[in-house]
Design a protein around this motif. Structure first.
Motif, PDB file in Angstrom:
ATOM      1  N   SER A  11      -0.260  -3.265   4.519  1.00  0.00           N
ATOM      2  CA  SER A  11      -1.932  -3.130   3.975  1.00  0.00           C
ATOM      3  C   SER A  11      -2.175  -2.188   4.930  1.00  0.00           C
ATOM      4  O   SER A  11      -2.346  -2.524   5.967  1.00  0.00           O
ATOM      5  N   VAL A  12      -2.630  -0.856   4.631  1.00  0.00           N
ATOM      6  CA  VAL A  12      -3.146   0.203   5.546  1.00  0.00           C
ATOM      7  C   VAL A  12      -4.427   0.802   5.130  1.00  0.00           C
ATOM      8  O   VAL A  12      -4.628   1.104   4.196  1.00  0.00           O
ATOM      9  N   ASP A  13      -5.212   1.145   6.211  1.00  0.00           N
ATOM     10  CA  ASP A  13      -6.381   1.974   6.039  1.00  0.00           C
ATOM     11  C   ASP A  13      -6.006   3.436   6.245  1.00  0.00           C
ATOM     12  O   ASP A  13      -5.488   3.678   7.582  1.00  0.00           O
ATOM     13  N   GLY A  14      -6.150   4.091   5.347  1.00  0.00           N
ATOM     14  CA  GLY A  14      -5.811   5.539   5.528  1.00  0.00           C
ATOM     15  C   GLY A  14      -7.139   6.562   5.860  1.00  0.00           C
ATOM     16  O   GLY A  14      -6.942   7.640   5.332  1.00  0.00           O
ATOM     17  N   SER A  15      -8.019   5.822   6.196  1.00  0.00           N
ATOM     18  CA  SER A  15      -9.433   6.496   6.083  1.00  0.00           C
ATOM     19  C   SER A  15      -9.728   7.584   7.392  1.00  0.00           C
ATOM     20  O   SER A  15     -10.628   8.492   7.140  1.00  0.00           O
ATOM     21  N   TYR A  69      -2.475   9.192  12.806  1.00  0.00           N
ATOM     22  CA  TYR A  69      -3.138   9.016  11.715  1.00  0.00           C
ATOM     23  C   TYR A  69      -2.275   8.450  10.481  1.00  0.00           C
ATOM     24  O   TYR A  69      -1.016   8.684  10.413  1.00  0.00           O
ATOM     25  N   ASN A  70      -2.858   7.398  10.010  1.00  0.00           N
ATOM     26  CA  ASN A  70      -2.137   6.441   8.786  1.00  0.00           C
ATOM     27  C   ASN A  70      -2.607   7.717   7.717  1.00  0.00           C
ATOM     28  O   ASN A  70      -3.443   8.458   7.439  1.00  0.00           O
ATOM     29  N   LEU A  71      -1.624   7.441   6.663  1.00  0.00           N
ATOM     30  CA  LEU A  71      -1.567   8.086   5.391  1.00  0.00           C
ATOM     31  C   LEU A  71      -1.388   6.900   4.215  1.00  0.00           C
ATOM     32  O   LEU A  71      -0.386   6.317   4.069  1.00  0.00           O
ATOM     33  N   ALA A  72      -2.542   6.652   3.676  1.00  0.00           N
ATOM     34  CA  ALA A  72      -2.579   5.544   2.648  1.00  0.00           C
ATOM     35  C   ALA A  72      -3.649   5.904   1.579  1.00  0.00           C
ATOM     36  O   ALA A  72      -4.500   6.352   1.709  1.00  0.00           O
ATOM     37  N   ASP A  73      -3.230   5.604   0.545  1.00  0.00           N
ATOM     38  CA  ASP A  73      -4.408   6.094  -0.720  1.00  0.00           C
ATOM     39  C   ASP A  73      -5.330   4.838  -1.285  1.00  0.00           C
ATOM     40  O   ASP A  73      -5.260   4.026  -0.078  1.00  0.00           O
ATOM     41  N   LYS A  74      -5.979   5.029  -2.029  1.00  0.00           N
ATOM     42  CA  LYS A  74      -6.963   3.836  -2.477  1.00  0.00           C
ATOM     43  C   LYS A  74      -6.744   3.054  -3.453  1.00  0.00           C
ATOM     44  O   LYS A  74      -7.397   2.167  -3.769  1.00  0.00           O
ATOM     45  N   THR A  75      -5.679   2.757  -3.562  1.00  0.00           N
ATOM     46  CA  THR A  75      -5.224   1.879  -4.863  1.00  0.00           C
ATOM     47  C   THR A  75      -5.384   0.348  -4.538  1.00  0.00           C
ATOM     48  O   THR A  75      -5.601  -0.396  -5.245  1.00  0.00           O
ATOM     49  N   ASP A  76      -5.199   0.193  -3.182  1.00  0.00           N
ATOM     50  CA  ASP A  76      -4.733  -1.363  -2.676  1.00  0.00           C
ATOM     51  C   ASP A  76      -3.668  -1.951  -3.515  1.00  0.00           C
ATOM     52  O   ASP A  76      -3.780  -2.822  -4.168  1.00  0.00           O
ATOM     53  N   THR A  77      -2.597  -1.242  -3.683  1.00  0.00           N
ATOM     54  CA  THR A  77      -1.471  -1.422  -4.467  1.00  0.00           C
ATOM     55  C   THR A  77      -0.969  -2.786  -4.126  1.00  0.00           C
ATOM     56  O   THR A  77      -0.788  -2.976  -2.696  1.00  0.00           O
ATOM     57  N   THR A  78      -0.594  -3.624  -5.071  1.00  0.00           N
ATOM     58  CA  THR A  78       0.196  -4.959  -4.717  1.00  0.00           C
ATOM     59  C   THR A  78       1.670  -5.182  -5.619  1.00  0.00           C
ATOM     60  O   THR A  78       1.565  -3.967  -6.561  1.00  0.00           O
ATOM     61  N   GLN A  79       2.160  -5.969  -5.503  1.00  0.00           N
ATOM     62  CA  GLN A  79       3.332  -6.451  -6.261  1.00  0.00           C
ATOM     63  C   GLN A  79       2.642  -6.349  -7.967  1.00  0.00           C
ATOM     64  O   GLN A  79       3.682  -5.942  -8.694  1.00  0.00           O
ATOM     65  N   GLY A  80       1.696  -7.021  -8.111  1.00  0.00           N
ATOM     66  CA  GLY A  80       1.120  -7.245  -9.225  1.00  0.00           C
ATOM     67  C   GLY A  80       0.980  -5.870 -10.031  1.00  0.00           C
ATOM     68  O   GLY A  80       1.075  -5.518 -11.072  1.00  0.00           O
ATOM     69  N   THR A  81       0.208  -4.851  -9.054  1.00  0.00           N
ATOM     70  CA  THR A  81      -0.136  -3.452  -9.636  1.00  0.00           C
ATOM     71  C   THR A  81       1.089  -2.667 -10.066  1.00  0.00           C
ATOM     72  O   THR A  81       1.256  -2.144 -11.222  1.00  0.00           O
ATOM     73  N   VAL A  82       2.293  -2.850  -9.222  1.00  0.00           N
ATOM     74  CA  VAL A  82       3.261  -2.163  -9.486  1.00  0.00           C
ATOM     75  C   VAL A  82       3.932  -2.859 -11.081  1.00  0.00           C
ATOM     76  O   VAL A  82       4.752  -1.973 -11.902  1.00  0.00           O
ATOM     77  N   ASN A  83       4.116  -4.087 -10.889  1.00  0.00           N
ATOM     78  CA  ASN A  83       4.769  -4.750 -12.150  1.00  0.00           C
ATOM     79  C   ASN A  83       4.081  -4.690 -13.510  1.00  0.00           C
ATOM     80  O   ASN A  83       4.694  -4.334 -14.614  1.00  0.00           O
ATOM     81  N   THR A 100      -8.659  15.155   2.055  1.00  0.00           N
ATOM     82  CA  THR A 100      -8.899  14.529   0.945  1.00  0.00           C
ATOM     83  C   THR A 100      -7.531  14.069   0.243  1.00  0.00           C
ATOM     84  O   THR A 100      -6.464  14.939   0.510  1.00  0.00           O
ATOM     85  N   TYR A 101      -7.639  12.868  -0.265  1.00  0.00           N
ATOM     86  CA  TYR A 101      -6.416  12.621  -0.888  1.00  0.00           C
ATOM     87  C   TYR A 101      -6.400  12.980  -2.407  1.00  0.00           C
ATOM     88  O   TYR A 101      -7.215  12.811  -3.168  1.00  0.00           O
ATOM     89  N   ASP A 102      -5.336  13.778  -2.923  1.00  0.00           N
ATOM     90  CA  ASP A 102      -5.158  14.165  -4.002  1.00  0.00           C
ATOM     91  C   ASP A 102      -4.789  13.466  -5.053  1.00  0.00           C
ATOM     92  O   ASP A 102      -5.060  13.460  -6.493  1.00  0.00           O
ATOM     93  N   VAL A 103      -4.188  12.393  -4.787  1.00  0.00           N
ATOM     94  CA  VAL A 103      -3.512  11.585  -5.479  1.00  0.00           C
ATOM     95  C   VAL A 103      -3.932   9.988  -5.034  1.00  0.00           C
ATOM     96  O   VAL A 103      -3.172   9.221  -4.515  1.00  0.00           O
ATOM     97  N   PRO A 104      -5.127   9.558  -5.480  1.00  0.00           N
ATOM     98  CA  PRO A 104      -5.962   8.348  -4.706  1.00  0.00           C
ATOM     99  C   PRO A 104      -5.558   6.918  -5.429  1.00  0.00           C
ATOM    100  O   PRO A 104      -5.531   5.994  -4.857  1.00  0.00           O
ATOM    101  N   VAL A 105      -4.686   7.075  -6.370  1.00  0.00           N
ATOM    102  CA  VAL A 105      -4.329   5.925  -7.173  1.00  0.00           C
ATOM    103  C   VAL A 105      -2.803   5.887  -7.753  1.00  0.00           C
ATOM    104  O   VAL A 105      -2.510   7.143  -8.397  1.00  0.00           O
ATOM    105  N   HIS A 140       0.838  -1.317  -0.091  1.00  0.00           N
ATOM    106  CA  HIS A 140       0.096   0.110  -0.024  1.00  0.00           C
ATOM    107  C   HIS A 140       0.863   1.186   0.078  1.00  0.00           C
ATOM    108  O   HIS A 140       1.997   1.466   0.756  1.00  0.00           O
ATOM    109  N   THR A 141       0.288   2.263  -0.833  1.00  0.00           N
ATOM    110  CA  THR A 141       1.095   3.399  -1.171  1.00  0.00           C
ATOM    111  C   THR A 141       0.466   4.798  -0.754  1.00  0.00           C
ATOM    112  O   THR A 141      -0.817   4.793  -0.359  1.00  0.00           O
ATOM    113  N   VAL A 142       1.210   5.655  -0.788  1.00  0.00           N
ATOM    114  CA  VAL A 142       0.770   7.158  -0.768  1.00  0.00           C
ATOM    115  C   VAL A 142       1.819   8.103  -1.374  1.00  0.00           C
ATOM    116  O   VAL A 142       2.976   7.990  -1.269  1.00  0.00           O
ATOM    117  N   HIS A 143       1.231   9.026  -2.119  1.00  0.00           N
ATOM    118  CA  HIS A 143       2.058   9.842  -3.027  1.00  0.00           C
ATOM    119  C   HIS A 143       2.602  10.965  -1.894  1.00  0.00           C
ATOM    120  O   HIS A 143       1.897  11.304  -1.123  1.00  0.00           O
TER     121      HIS A 143
END
Length: 369
Positions: A326-330, A242-256, A338-343, A218-221
């Motif tokens: 795996s992070v809940d940033g809500s 506070y956690n900071l994490a975007d909405k992507t649900d990023t995985t190794q597969g996403t990045v690859n 609001t996250y300006d870079v959610p994905v 899980h990522t955050v810009h």
């Protein structure tokens, strides 16, 4: 009209720090910004935009030792006898696999000593930047009250620092735990994977990582981290995490998938069976992996006249295990953030690479146009 606040940024030359200083300057948020770091800006591979922010008239850089109490007092002291409104602690030894003594001094002691001085000086808010590596590795997103089980030594000492600061009388504290931070200036988040992509383009081979495509990353810009730090300091009550994490649900597969598009390569994964065998001798496996990557990277850089770069494909043993981030940033969103870079997108990763190609620190020939 209310005067703009005075801000102290500790560790402000680093990846997040330089972007945060730029955020403060671009949005005209402070009357004075003092930036402290052991690293001098001219040696830190700044982009022209980051250099322009540091050259702004409201910004003053001071080189300082944040493990020395006398030095810390000078750093916190203003010439006019006033105090800093906001202090952001981004300073820490973030390299992996250092000794306990190094982390104790440059993570735990540093945070405690700076926070102690903040209390003495009457700082309005002290923002401690921690890490989501303190949570138990799990596929289920960790909220701020989830199970704690640090999976790097750095995170172990960040957790100890958090606990010590929470118990400190008179400290108006906020704690921020970012997920994997990426963006312009990143060297340790997603950059090693981008560099490996360039290496395998150079080798003409398929790139395969340990474990599987569904391993959470899980990522955050960094732009949202900067926005979040200011929001927590100015809009949120003290005493919160506070956690900071975007909405992507990023995985190794996403990045690859993005790496395949950026470099025109094929990628894959070793899978659980092979990876679990590798886990039994991870030290040797790590050495083999790095030997595989370091010389081709060096050759590739040399072929384009790149003689000095902060970028390396080196992967540390601590981050090669099957640890899901795996992070809940809500939670912070309930405060109006609001996250300006959610994905995570290919374009954002190309922007990250461009930060370095524009300085001739990353080989342009590896990119798929």
């Amino acid at each position: 009209m209310e005067a703009k606040p005075k801000v102290l940024v500790l560790g402000g030359v680093g990846f997040i720090g330089r972007n945060f200083v730029k955020y403060l300057v671009d949005n005209q948020l402070a009357s004075y910004v003092r930036v402290v770091d052991k690293v001098l800006p001219p040696t830190a591979f700044f982009s022209s935009a980051h250099q322009a922010a540091f050259d702004n008239s409201v910004v003053e850089f001071k080189q300082g030792n944040l493990t020395n109490p006398a030095s810390i007092t000078k750093i916190f002291t203003l010439d006019d006898g006033g105090h800093f409104n906001y202090v952001f602690n981004l300073a820490a030894e973030t390299k992996y696999s250092q000794t306990d003594e190094v982390y104790r001094e440059k993570v735990f002691d540093l945070s405690v000593r700076c926070a102690t001085e903040a209390v003495k000086q009457g700082v309005d808010r002290f923002v401690e930047v921690s890490t989501c590596q303190i949570y138990e590795a799990s596929k289920k997103p960790s909220a701020e009250d989830s199970q704690i089980k640090p999976w790097t030594t750095f995170a172990t000492y960040k957790l100890q620092a958090e606990q010590a600061l929470k118990e400190m009388d008179g400290l108006n504290l906020s704690i921020v735990r970012p997920a994997l931070v990426y963006g312009p200036g990143d060297t340790t988040g997603l950059s090693p994977r981008l560099i490996c992509g360039a290496v395998y383009k150079h080798l003409g081979e398929k790139m395969k990582f340990l474990w599987s495509a569904d391993l959470k990353l899980h990522t955050v810009h960094v732009r949202d981290v900067c926005k979040g730090l200011w929001h927590v300091a100015t809009r949120c009550p003290a005493g919160q995490v506070y956690n900071l994490a975007d909405k992507t649900d990023t995985t190794q597969g996403t990045v690859n998938k993005h790496l395949e598009a950026i470099f025109g390569i094929k990628t894959g994964f070793m899978g659980s069976m092979v990876s679990n065998v590798a886990k039994l001798s991870m030290g040797g496996v790590t050495e083999t992996i790095n030997d595989r990557h370091l010389k081709p990277w060096s050759d590739l850089c040399r072929s384009e006249g790149i003689n000095n770069t902060p970028l390396t494909p080196y992967l540390d043993q601590e981050v090669l295990y099957n640890n899901a981030m795996s992070v809940d940033g809500s939670k912070i969103e309930a405060t109006g953030f609001t996250y300006d870079v959610p994905v995570v997108t290919e374009e954002l990763l190309r922007e990250q690479v461009a930060y370095y190609t524009e300085q001739n620190l990353f080989p342009k020939s590896s990119l798929n146009k």
